[in-house]
Design an enzyme around this catalytic site. Structure first.
Site, mmCIF file in Angstrom:
data_model
loop_
_atom_site.group_PDB
_atom_site.id
_atom_site.type_symbol
_atom_site.label_atom_id
_atom_site.label_comp_id
_atom_site.label_asym_id
_atom_site.label_seq_id
_atom_site.Cartn_x
_atom_site.Cartn_y
_atom_site.Cartn_z
ATOM 1 N N SER A 54 0.882 -1.399 0.142
ATOM 2 C CA SER A 54 0.051 0.181 0.110
ATOM 3 C C SER A 54 0.900 1.356 -0.046
ATOM 4 O O SER A 54 0.264 2.576 -0.376
ATOM 5 C CB SER A 54 -0.876 0.036 1.149
ATOM 6 N N TYR A 103 -4.634 2.957 7.709
ATOM 7 C CA TYR A 103 -5.894 2.146 7.942
ATOM 8 C C TYR A 103 -6.610 2.859 9.050
ATOM 9 O O TYR A 103 -6.315 4.022 9.601
ATOM 10 C CB TYR A 103 -5.592 0.535 8.024
ATOM 11 N N VAL A 140 1.172 -4.018 3.652
ATOM 12 C CA VAL A 140 0.871 -5.211 4.563
ATOM 13 C C VAL A 140 2.200 -6.045 4.085
ATOM 14 O O VAL A 140 2.368 -7.202 4.753
ATOM 15 C CB VAL A 140 -0.350 -6.034 4.253
HETATM 16 N N1 GLU Z 1 -2.566 -5.156 -2.407
HETATM 17 C C1 GLU Z 1 -2.907 -5.205 -1.189
HETATM 18 C C2 GLU Z 1 -4.604 -5.491 -1.112
HETATM 19 O O1 GLU Z 1 -4.929 -4.873 -2.184
HETATM 20 C C3 GLU Z 1 -2.538 -3.799 -0.431
HETATM 21 C C4 GLU Z 1 -2.728 -4.319 1.024
HETATM 22 C C5 GLU Z 1 -2.078 -3.118 1.935
HETATM 23 O O2 GLU Z 1 -0.878 -2.954 1.761
HETATM 24 O O3 GLU Z 1 -2.876 -2.349 2.596
HETATM 25 O O4 GLU Z 1 -4.922 -6.030 -0.390
#
Ligand code: GLU
Length: 307
Positions: free
Chosen positions: A63, A243, A261
């Site tokens: 992300s 988040y 993540v």
């Molecule tokens: N590519 C991950 C997803 O779409 C990104 C998630 C993240 O790093 O928050 O779930």
């Protein structure tokens, strides 16, 4: 200030924490990453770099890539972009569908998945093609980091697509509300590819330096975005970068930052430096456990924060 000594102190103190938390496993290709790893780098205005740990080891930025795509889209669309994506914290998990439904397909901000997918869609519309879009994103990150051979991990991108039902659902839901312009599968794949970019803390910290200096890389002198738009990007990182733990992160660390993540966090100290930290095990909110603690220790020990 002796930044190297401070980083080494943090490195020592953080060791017992590396056993805690859990590596992301909802993307199978990421579940294979060895948990007990840590790296941290800071880059200053004059280009000096201080690191501890495996600062040259590349990891999946996930992300954190949303900051790069938001920057590109904001540069292209300016305030028009806010018709498609808001700038409020969501207070919900990063891949929540519920809020998107009752807010008529307009994602709360560019850093939750729906918002980032809408941003990728806006770039595909502009460049008229998913491959051209990916090339523009890759070249932007290469320019920012100073590494012309940066790439993404196709295995991670495929693994995300194989388990991508929720992200595909977010895109379809936005399309049902008229907030999606291109082919859902191809656009979401482009999103997965930019999430799968691999970078080291040295490269990531270097790539974030422009956000600490009003949109202009202080080392090359190149302006990537205006200072007023840089202010917006940093504000959204501060309020939405972690988040639904963004408030807690601002409270403990006090810096605009974005997590992923893959266990990376990139942070900005306006007018001073950029910081990248990586440790793959995540806390319950999906942010790097040791990485968050390391940044908290850094701002406590140095007194640098935006407050
Ligand atoms: N590519 C991950 C997803 O779409 C990104 C998630 C993240 O790093 O928050 O779930």
């Amino acid at each position: 200030m002796d930044y190297q000594a401070i980083l080494e102190e943090i490195y020592e103190e953080i060791q017992p924490e590396l056993k805690r938390g859990k590596v992301a496993d909802y993307i199978p290709a990421l579940a294979k990453v060895e948990q007990e790893q840590f790296a941290m780098t800071i880059t200053l205005e004059d280009g000096s770099v201080f690191s501890v740990g495996d600062a040259k080891k590349q990891f999946s930025i996930q992300s954190i890539s949303k900051v790069f795509t938001f920057t590109l889209a904001l540069d292209l669309y300016s305030t028009e972009l806010y018709k498609r994506v808001g700038v409020e914290p969501s207070g919900n998990p990063f891949n929540s569908l519920v809020q998107l439904e009752y807010e008529n397909g307009i994602p709360r901000n560019p850093f939750i998945n729906a918002g980032a997918i809408a941003i990728t869609d806006s770039l595909v519309t502009y460049y008229k093609d998913q491959y051209k879009t990916l090339e523009v994103i890759m070249n932007f990150v290469r320019d920012l980091s100073g590494n012309p051979s940066l790439s993404f991990d196709q295995e991670v991108a495929n693994s995300e697509m194989a388990h991508g039902d929720r992200n595909l659902s977010l895109a379809h839901l936005m399309k049902s509300f008229g907030n999606f312009e291109n082919d859902v599968t191809n656009t979401v794949m482009t999103y997965f590819k930019h999430c799968s970019i691999t970078m080291s803390t040295e490269e990531l910290s270097r790539a974030f330096l422009f956000l600490a200096f009003a949109g202009k890389d202080p080392i090359t002198g190149r302006e990537f975005i205006t200072s007023s738009k840089t202010k917006r990007i940093n504000a959204v990182m501060l309020t939405c970068g972690h988040y639904d733990a963004s408030g807690e992160f601002a409270f403990h660390v006090g810096l605009p930052a974005k997590s992923g993540v893959g266990g990376g966090i990139a942070a900005v100290v306006p007018g001073k430096m950029s910081i990248a930290v990586w440790s793959p095990a995540l806390n319950k909110y999906g942010n790097s456990h040791a990485g968050t603690l390391a940044l908290e220790k850094f701002t406590t020990k140095t007194g640098v924060s935006i407050f």
